[in-house]
Write a protein that holds these residues in place. Structure first.
Motif, PDB file in Angstrom:
ATOM      1  N   PHE A  58      45.788  31.905  38.479  1.00 52.16           N
ATOM      2  CA  PHE A  58      45.332  32.494  39.736  1.00 52.16           C
ATOM      3  C   PHE A  58      43.804  32.512  39.795  1.00 52.16           C
ATOM      4  O   PHE A  58      43.136  32.322  38.781  1.00 52.16           O
ATOM      5  CB  PHE A  58      45.880  33.917  39.882  1.00 52.16           C
ATOM      6  N   VAL A  59      43.279  32.803  40.976  1.00 52.03           N
ATOM      7  CA  VAL A  59      41.827  32.810  41.162  1.00 52.03           C
ATOM      8  C   VAL A  59      41.160  34.013  40.506  1.00 52.03           C
ATOM      9  O   VAL A  59      39.943  34.013  40.330  1.00 52.03           O
ATOM     10  CB  VAL A  59      41.452  32.763  42.663  1.00 52.03           C
ATOM     11  N   GLU A  60      41.939  35.012  40.148  1.00 50.34           N
ATOM     12  CA  GLU A  60      41.439  36.197  39.450  1.00 50.34           C
ATOM     13  C   GLU A  60      42.389  36.513  38.305  1.00 50.34           C
ATOM     14  O   GLU A  60      43.570  36.189  38.373  1.00 50.34           O
ATOM     15  CB  GLU A  60      41.409  37.413  40.387  1.00 50.34           C
ATOM     16  N   PRO A  61      41.911  37.194  37.276  1.00 52.59           N
ATOM     17  CA  PRO A  61      42.812  37.595  36.189  1.00 52.59           C
ATOM     18  C   PRO A  61      43.806  38.654  36.661  1.00 52.59           C
ATOM     19  O   PRO A  61      43.501  39.453  37.543  1.00 52.59           O
ATOM     20  CB  PRO A  61      41.887  38.155  35.112  1.00 52.59           C
ATOM     21  N   VAL A  62      44.976  38.636  36.062  1.00 48.71           N
ATOM     22  CA  VAL A  62      46.008  39.629  36.383  1.00 48.71           C
ATOM     23  C   VAL A  62      46.059  40.743  35.345  1.00 48.71           C
ATOM     24  O   VAL A  62      46.561  41.830  35.614  1.00 48.71           O
ATOM     25  CB  VAL A  62      47.401  38.977  36.566  1.00 48.71           C
ATOM     26  N   VAL A  63      45.550  40.457  34.143  1.00 51.67           N
ATOM     27  CA  VAL A  63      45.517  41.431  33.052  1.00 51.67           C
ATOM     28  C   VAL A  63      44.143  41.358  32.394  1.00 51.67           C
ATOM     29  O   VAL A  63      43.619  40.263  32.185  1.00 51.67           O
ATOM     30  CB  VAL A  63      46.613  41.139  31.994  1.00 51.67           C
ATOM     31  N   VAL A  64      43.587  42.526  32.093  1.00 52.47           N
ATOM     32  CA  VAL A  64      42.356  42.578  31.292  1.00 52.47           C
ATOM     33  C   VAL A  64      42.705  43.250  29.976  1.00 52.47           C
ATOM     34  O   VAL A  64      43.573  44.119  29.913  1.00 52.47           O
ATOM     35  CB  VAL A  64      41.205  43.333  32.004  1.00 52.47           C
ATOM     36  N   THR A  65      42.016  42.803  28.922  1.00 56.94           N
ATOM     37  CA  THR A  65      42.287  43.346  27.596  1.00 56.94           C
ATOM     38  C   THR A  65      41.024  43.975  27.032  1.00 56.94           C
ATOM     39  O   THR A  65      39.909  43.630  27.417  1.00 56.94           O
ATOM     40  CB  THR A  65      42.787  42.256  26.635  1.00 56.94           C
ATOM     41  N   GLN A  66      41.251  44.875  26.107  1.00 60.35           N
ATOM     42  CA  GLN A  66      40.168  45.522  25.372  1.00 60.35           C
ATOM     43  C   GLN A  66      40.457  45.309  23.894  1.00 60.35           C
ATOM     44  O   GLN A  66      41.578  45.553  23.433  1.00 60.35           O
ATOM     45  CB  GLN A  66      40.136  47.011  25.700  1.00 60.35           C
ATOM     46  N   MET A  67      39.480  44.854  23.169  1.00 60.98           N
ATOM     47  CA  MET A  67      39.659  44.574  21.747  1.00 60.98           C
ATOM     48  C   MET A  67      40.063  45.835  20.993  1.00 60.98           C
ATOM     49  O   MET A  67      39.618  46.935  21.335  1.00 60.98           O
ATOM     50  CB  MET A  67      38.372  44.018  21.139  1.00 60.98           C
ATOM     51  N   GLY A  68      40.880  45.644  19.995  1.00 60.84           N
ATOM     52  CA  GLY A  68      41.370  46.760  19.194  1.00 60.84           C
ATOM     53  C   GLY A  68      40.338  47.275  18.222  1.00 60.84           C
ATOM     54  O   GLY A  68      39.393  46.606  17.862  1.00 60.84           O
ATOM     55  N   GLY A  69      40.556  48.460  17.819  1.00 60.66           N
ATOM     56  CA  GLY A  69      39.748  49.108  16.797  1.00 60.66           C
ATOM     57  C   GLY A  69      40.691  49.950  15.978  1.00 60.66           C
ATOM     58  O   GLY A  69      41.798  49.519  15.666  1.00 60.66           O
TER      59      GLY A  69
END
Length: 115
Positions: A58-69
């Motif tokens: 798609f033209v935009e992301p559907v999911v954003v992620t945050q790196m684990g800690g």
């Protein structure tokens, strides 16, 4: 009860169907790609690859992620991802409503497990 399952094969070769949409809903529910995959009985790698494909189709992301800690990573549906899920589910409901009479006629002539 009969369920309507929709799969879209777009002109550009991309596909969207119930599995990908279910995965997006599981990401929303669990806040994690790994947990979403587990909830659907799939490996983290498979879930991640599907989310990556969705994010690039798609033209935009559907999911954003945050790196684990220490607490691990997180994943969130974007507002655009919410729109994709909402539109897919709306199409599914409209299709089911339009097909209800014909589906009922087909179900009426199905064999039962005891036949």
């Amino acid at each position: 009860m009969t369920q309507i399952s929709l799969k879209f094969d777009f002109a550009n070769g991309e596909r969207l169907g119930p599995g990908k949409v279910d995965l997006l809903e599981q990401v929303r529910a669990h806040g994690s790609i790994a947990a979403a995959g587990r909830a659907m009985g799939m490996s983290y790698r498979r879930a991640w690859l599907l989310i990556d494909r969705l994010n690039h189709m798609f033209v935009e992301p559907v999911v954003v992620t945050q790196m684990g800690g220490r607490g691990g990573g997180a994943a969130t549906l974007t507002p655009f991802g919410e729109t994709i899920v909402r539109r897919y589910r709306a199409l599914q409901a409209k299709t089911a409503a339009a097909a209800a009479e014909d589906l009922a006629a087909l179900e009426a002539v199905l064999r039962t497990p005891d036949d």
